[in-house]
Design a protein around this motif. Structure first.
Motif, mmCIF file in Angstrom:
data_model
loop_
_atom_site.group_PDB
_atom_site.id
_atom_site.type_symbol
_atom_site.label_atom_id
_atom_site.label_comp_id
_atom_site.label_asym_id
_atom_site.label_seq_id
_atom_site.Cartn_x
_atom_site.Cartn_y
_atom_site.Cartn_z
ATOM 1 N N ASP A 24 -6.888 4.620 2.674
ATOM 2 C CA ASP A 24 -6.435 4.076 1.393
ATOM 3 C C ASP A 24 -4.988 4.483 1.169
ATOM 4 O O ASP A 24 -4.560 5.536 1.611
ATOM 5 C CB ASP A 24 -7.283 4.642 0.246
ATOM 6 C CG ASP A 24 -8.764 4.542 0.550
ATOM 7 O OD1 ASP A 24 -9.352 3.493 0.285
ATOM 8 O OD2 ASP A 24 -9.321 5.506 1.108
ATOM 9 N N ARG A 25 -4.291 3.645 0.408
ATOM 10 C CA ARG A 25 -2.923 4.017 0.029
ATOM 11 C C ARG A 25 -2.991 4.969 -1.173
ATOM 12 O O ARG A 25 -3.787 4.723 -2.092
ATOM 13 C CB ARG A 25 -2.150 2.772 -0.395
ATOM 14 C CG ARG A 25 -2.199 1.675 0.652
ATOM 15 C CD ARG A 25 -1.091 0.681 0.462
ATOM 16 N NE ARG A 25 -1.011 0.091 -0.870
ATOM 17 C CZ ARG A 25 0.107 -0.387 -1.397
ATOM 18 N NH1 ARG A 25 1.235 -0.314 -0.736
ATOM 19 N NH2 ARG A 25 0.113 -0.945 -2.591
ATOM 20 N N HIS A 31 -11.046 3.219 -7.363
ATOM 21 C CA HIS A 31 -11.781 2.493 -8.399
ATOM 22 C C HIS A 31 -13.117 1.990 -7.859
ATOM 23 O O HIS A 31 -13.471 2.228 -6.692
ATOM 24 C CB HIS A 31 -10.910 1.368 -8.950
ATOM 25 C CG HIS A 31 -10.294 0.484 -7.890
ATOM 26 N ND1 HIS A 31 -11.036 -0.334 -7.077
ATOM 27 C CD2 HIS A 31 -8.990 0.311 -7.503
ATOM 28 C CE1 HIS A 31 -10.243 -0.997 -6.256
ATOM 29 N NE2 HIS A 31 -8.986 -0.614 -6.480
ATOM 30 N N GLY A 37 -16.834 -1.350 -2.140
ATOM 31 C CA GLY A 37 -16.290 -2.114 -1.021
ATOM 32 C C GLY A 37 -16.297 -1.333 0.282
ATOM 33 O O GLY A 37 -16.568 -1.878 1.338
ATOM 34 N N THR A 38 -15.997 -0.040 0.218
ATOM 35 C CA THR A 38 -15.858 0.709 1.470
ATOM 36 C C THR A 38 -16.328 2.167 1.413
ATOM 37 O O THR A 38 -16.942 2.669 2.340
ATOM 38 C CB THR A 38 -14.385 0.650 1.998
ATOM 39 O OG1 THR A 38 -14.107 1.771 2.834
ATOM 40 C CG2 THR A 38 -13.362 0.641 0.912
ATOM 41 N N PRO A 161 -15.039 0.330 8.070
ATOM 42 C CA PRO A 161 -15.630 -0.153 6.805
ATOM 43 C C PRO A 161 -14.524 -0.529 5.820
ATOM 44 O O PRO A 161 -13.770 0.329 5.373
ATOM 45 C CB PRO A 161 -16.433 1.052 6.296
ATOM 46 C CG PRO A 161 -15.884 2.247 7.012
ATOM 47 C CD PRO A 161 -15.109 1.789 8.205
ATOM 48 N N VAL A 162 -14.430 -1.813 5.501
ATOM 49 C CA VAL A 162 -13.305 -2.325 4.700
ATOM 50 C C VAL A 162 -13.758 -3.377 3.710
ATOM 51 O O VAL A 162 -14.858 -3.922 3.817
ATOM 52 C CB VAL A 162 -12.237 -2.988 5.600
ATOM 53 C CG1 VAL A 162 -11.391 -1.963 6.313
ATOM 54 C CG2 VAL A 162 -12.888 -3.959 6.581
ATOM 55 N N GLY A 163 -12.870 -3.680 2.780
ATOM 56 C CA GLY A 163 -13.051 -4.835 1.910
ATOM 57 C C GLY A 163 -12.527 -6.086 2.610
ATOM 58 O O GLY A 163 -11.878 -6.010 3.658
ATOM 59 N N GLN A 166 -9.012 -6.838 4.169
ATOM 60 C CA GLN A 166 -8.573 -6.169 5.401
ATOM 61 C C GLN A 166 -8.993 -6.904 6.668
ATOM 62 O O GLN A 166 -8.603 -6.504 7.773
ATOM 63 C CB GLN A 166 -9.150 -4.747 5.462
ATOM 64 C CG GLN A 166 -8.750 -3.877 4.295
ATOM 65 C CD GLN A 166 -7.257 -3.639 4.260
ATOM 66 O OE1 GLN A 166 -6.667 -3.231 5.246
ATOM 67 N NE2 GLN A 166 -6.633 -3.926 3.124
ATOM 68 N N LEU A 204 -15.426 -7.976 -2.258
ATOM 69 C CA LEU A 204 -14.283 -8.340 -3.106
ATOM 70 C C LEU A 204 -14.711 -8.215 -4.566
ATOM 71 O O LEU A 204 -14.993 -9.214 -5.243
ATOM 72 C CB LEU A 204 -13.832 -9.783 -2.793
ATOM 73 C CG LEU A 204 -12.631 -10.294 -3.579
ATOM 74 C CD1 LEU A 204 -11.387 -9.474 -3.286
ATOM 75 C CD2 LEU A 204 -12.366 -11.756 -3.271
ATOM 76 N N LEU A 205 -14.767 -6.973 -5.045
ATOM 77 C CA LEU A 205 -15.169 -6.766 -6.438
ATOM 78 C C LEU A 205 -14.013 -7.173 -7.342
ATOM 79 O O LEU A 205 -12.856 -6.820 -7.071
ATOM 80 C CB LEU A 205 -15.527 -5.286 -6.650
ATOM 81 C CG LEU A 205 -16.311 -5.016 -7.915
ATOM 82 C CD1 LEU A 205 -17.774 -5.425 -7.739
ATOM 83 C CD2 LEU A 205 -16.244 -3.534 -8.292
HETATM 84 P P1 ATP Z 1 -3.146 -1.340 -3.926
HETATM 85 O O1 ATP Z 1 -3.189 -2.233 -5.112
HETATM 86 O O2 ATP Z 1 -2.239 -0.152 -4.089
HETATM 87 O O3 ATP Z 1 -2.927 -2.074 -2.619
HETATM 88 P P2 ATP Z 1 -5.963 -1.363 -3.526
HETATM 89 O O4 ATP Z 1 -6.750 -1.208 -4.767
HETATM 90 O O5 ATP Z 1 -5.789 -2.724 -2.907
HETATM 91 O O6 ATP Z 1 -4.583 -0.686 -3.826
HETATM 92 P P3 ATP Z 1 -6.108 -0.146 -0.927
HETATM 93 O O7 ATP Z 1 -5.710 1.288 -0.762
HETATM 94 O O8 ATP Z 1 -5.106 -1.197 -0.534
HETATM 95 O O9 ATP Z 1 -6.554 -0.386 -2.431
HETATM 96 O O10 ATP Z 1 -7.484 -0.454 -0.167
HETATM 97 C C1 ATP Z 1 -8.308 0.558 0.393
HETATM 98 C C2 ATP Z 1 -9.625 -0.006 0.855
HETATM 99 O O11 ATP Z 1 -10.422 -0.400 -0.260
HETATM 100 C C3 ATP Z 1 -9.531 -1.250 1.745
HETATM 101 O O12 ATP Z 1 -10.544 -1.181 2.728
HETATM 102 C C4 ATP Z 1 -9.816 -2.382 0.786
HETATM 103 O O13 ATP Z 1 -10.334 -3.523 1.448
HETATM 104 C C5 ATP Z 1 -10.852 -1.758 -0.131
HETATM 105 N N1 ATP Z 1 -10.811 -2.389 -1.458
HETATM 106 C C6 ATP Z 1 -9.794 -2.289 -2.349
HETATM 107 N N2 ATP Z 1 -10.055 -3.023 -3.450
HETATM 108 C C7 ATP Z 1 -11.270 -3.604 -3.253
HETATM 109 C C8 ATP Z 1 -12.087 -4.494 -4.046
HETATM 110 N N3 ATP Z 1 -11.687 -4.919 -5.237
HETATM 111 N N4 ATP Z 1 -13.293 -4.873 -3.541
HETATM 112 C C9 ATP Z 1 -13.697 -4.442 -2.320
HETATM 113 N N5 ATP Z 1 -12.964 -3.620 -1.529
HETATM 114 C C10 ATP Z 1 -11.773 -3.196 -1.978
#
Ligand code: ATP
Ligand code: MG
Length: 344
Positions: A24-25, A31, A37-38, A161-163, A166, A204-205
Motif C-alpha cells: 500500500d502507499r 480504509h 479488497g485485500t 491479493p489486490v483490488g 491492480q 472495488l468497494l
Molecule cells: P491512493 O488514493 O493513495 O492511491 P488507495 O486507497 O487507492 O490510495 P492503494 O495504496 O493505492 O490505496 O491500494 C492498496 C491496495 O488496496 C491495492 O491492492 C488496491 O487494489 C486495494 N484497494 C484500494 N482501494 C480499494 C477499494 N476501494 N476496493 C477494493 N480494493 C481496494
C-alpha cells in the motif's frame, strides 16, 4: 493475455507453495476498501501458512504529489493498521521500499523489457493521471507499474491479493517475468514465477461519493475512524432514489456496495441483507451498515490503540522486516546479474 483465476483449491491443499506480496502507499489511513479488497485476504493467506511479504510503498507516494510530508509518521500509521487487521510481524515480512535498495535496482532491467506504448495503455494509470489533475505527468507515475513488478518479483511472489484496479499491473508483471525468463536464463531455467492476482468478494468497494473508495479522494471510511465518525460518513453516503433496497451491483452500484459492506461485516450473503431491509429504504440500509461496520471493527480498533502505545515496537519491526527483505532482494539481484552476465 488472460490472467488465470487464483488456485483457491490449491491454497487449502498446500498453502506453503504460495509466496505472497501485497502493498500500500503510505498516503493516508487504510480504509474499508483496503480491508475487504485485500487486507483480509492477506491475513487469511498468512494464517494458512503462505510466506507473506507486506510492502509500504513509500517511493510511490510521490507518483501524484511533489512532496510526501510527514512520510515517516504515515509509514508507522500504516503498520499500525496492518497489525490491527491481523498481520503478524513474526510471520510476515513488513518492509519499506526506500530501505531495500536491491529491490529498486530491479527496476532498471525491467524497464528495458516494456515499451512506452505498453506503459501508455495502462487503464489504471490513465485514470490516476486524469484524477490527479496535475499540469504534467511525472516519469514515476508513468513507470510505477514496472516498479510494482520489481516489488512482486524480488521475492518471487506467485500470488498477489489486490483490488480490481491492480489487475493491469499484475498482468504487466507477468509480461515482464515472462520476457525476462525468455531473454535471460540462469542455469538453464527462468528465474521468475508468473504471479496470479487474488481478488476478494469486494474487489472495488465504493466510497461515500459512489466512486472507488480511495485514500486520496476524501470518500473513505478509515479502519481507525471512531464509531461516531463512521456513522456520520455512512449517513452522508450516496445511495439512490428507489425506496425498496435490493442487491443489484450492475444496476444499483452504490446501494449494492453498501449492502455488500454490511454483508461482509456480518458474514452473510448480500441478497439476504437486502431482503431484510426491503421497504425500509436507504435510512434503514444506512443504519444496518453503521451497526455492522462498527461492530466488526470494534476489536480491530481496540488492537490498534494498544499497538499505538508503543511506537518503538513499530520501528523495531520495520528494521527487522527491512533487513529480511534486503537479504531476499540481494539474493534475487545476484541471480539477475548472473543471468544477465553482469557479475564481475
Ligand atoms: P491512493 O488514493 O493513495 O492511491 P488507495 O486507497 O487507492 O490510495 P492503494 O495504496 O493505492 O490505496 O491500494 C492498496 C491496495 O488496496 C491495492 O491492492 C488496491 O487494489 C486495494 N484497494 C484500494 N482501494 C480499494 C477499494 N476501494 N476496493 C477494493 N480494493 C481496494
Ligand atoms: Mg491507489
Amino acid at each position: 493475455m488472460t490472467i488465470t483465476a487464483a488456485p483457491e483449491a490449491l491454497l487449502h491443499q498446500d498453502p506453503r507453495q504460495f509466496r505472497v506480496l501485497a502493498g500500500d502507499r503510505p498516503t493516508g489511513p487504510l480504509h474499508l476498501g483496503h480491508y475487504f479488497g485485500t487486507l483480509q485476504n492477506r491475513v487469511r493467506l498468512q494464517d494458512l501458512g503462505a510466506a507473506m511479504f507486506v510492502l509500504v510503498a513509500d517511493y510511490q507516494a510521490l507518483t501524484d504529489r511533489d512532496v510526501a510530508a510527514g512520510l515517516a509518521e504515515r509509514v508507522e500509521d500504516l503498520v499500525l493498521d496492518y497489525l490491527a487487521a491481523g498481520i503478524d510481524p513474526a510471520r510476515a515480512t513488513i518492509f519499506v521500499h526506500s530501505a531495500v535498495p536491491a529491490l529498486n535496482q530491479l527496476l532498471l532491467p525491467f524497464l528495458s523489457l516494456v515499451s512506452v506504448t505498453e506503459l501508455d495503455r495502462n487503464p489504471t494509470v490513465k485514470d490516476e493521471i486524469a484524477r490527479s489533475r496535475r499540469a504534467s505527468v511525472s516519469g514515476l507515475m508513468f513507470t510505477y507499474p514496472v516498479h510494482q513488478a520489481a516489488d512482486i518479483l524480488f521475492c518471487k511472489a506467485n500470488l498477489v491479493p489486490v483490488g480490481q484496479d491492480q489487475l493491469p499491473h499484475v498482468e504487466l508483471t507477468r509480461t515482464i517475468a515472462r520476457r525476462f525468463n525468455e531473454r535471460y536464463r540462469h542455469r538453464g531455467a527462468g528465474i521468475f514465477p508468473l504471479p496470479d492476482p487474488l481478488l476478494s468478494a469486494a474487489p472495488l468497494l465504493l466510497g461515500t461519493d459512489g466512486t472507488k473508495m480511495s485514500k486520496s479522494r476524501g470518500n473513505a471510511i478509515a479502519l481507525a475512524a471512531t464509531a461516531d465518525e463512521t456513522a456520520r460518513l455512512i449517513r452522508g453516503a450516496k445511495t439512490d432514489s428507489r425506496r425498496h433496497i435490493s442487491y443489484d451491483p450492475a444496476g444499483r452500484p452504490e446501494v449494492s456496495s453498501r449492502v455488500l459492506l454490511a454483508a461482509l461485516c456480518q458474514e452473510r450473503e448480500p441478497e439476504q441483507v437486502a431482503e431484510g431491509i426491503g421497504a425500509g429504504g436507504a435510512a434503514l440500509l444506512k443504519k444496518v451498515v453503521i451497526e455492522a461496520v462498527n461492530e466488526y471493527l470494534r476489536p480491530l480498533r481496540a488492537r490498534r490503540s494498544d499497538y499505538a502505545k508503543d511506537r518503538g515496537f513499530i520501528r523495531q519491526l520495520l528494521r527487522a522486516g527491512n533487513a529480511r527483505a534486503s537479504a531476499v532482494a540481494d539474493a534475487t539481484l545476484t541471480e539477475v546479474h548472473d543471468a544477465m552476465r553482469m557479475r564481475q
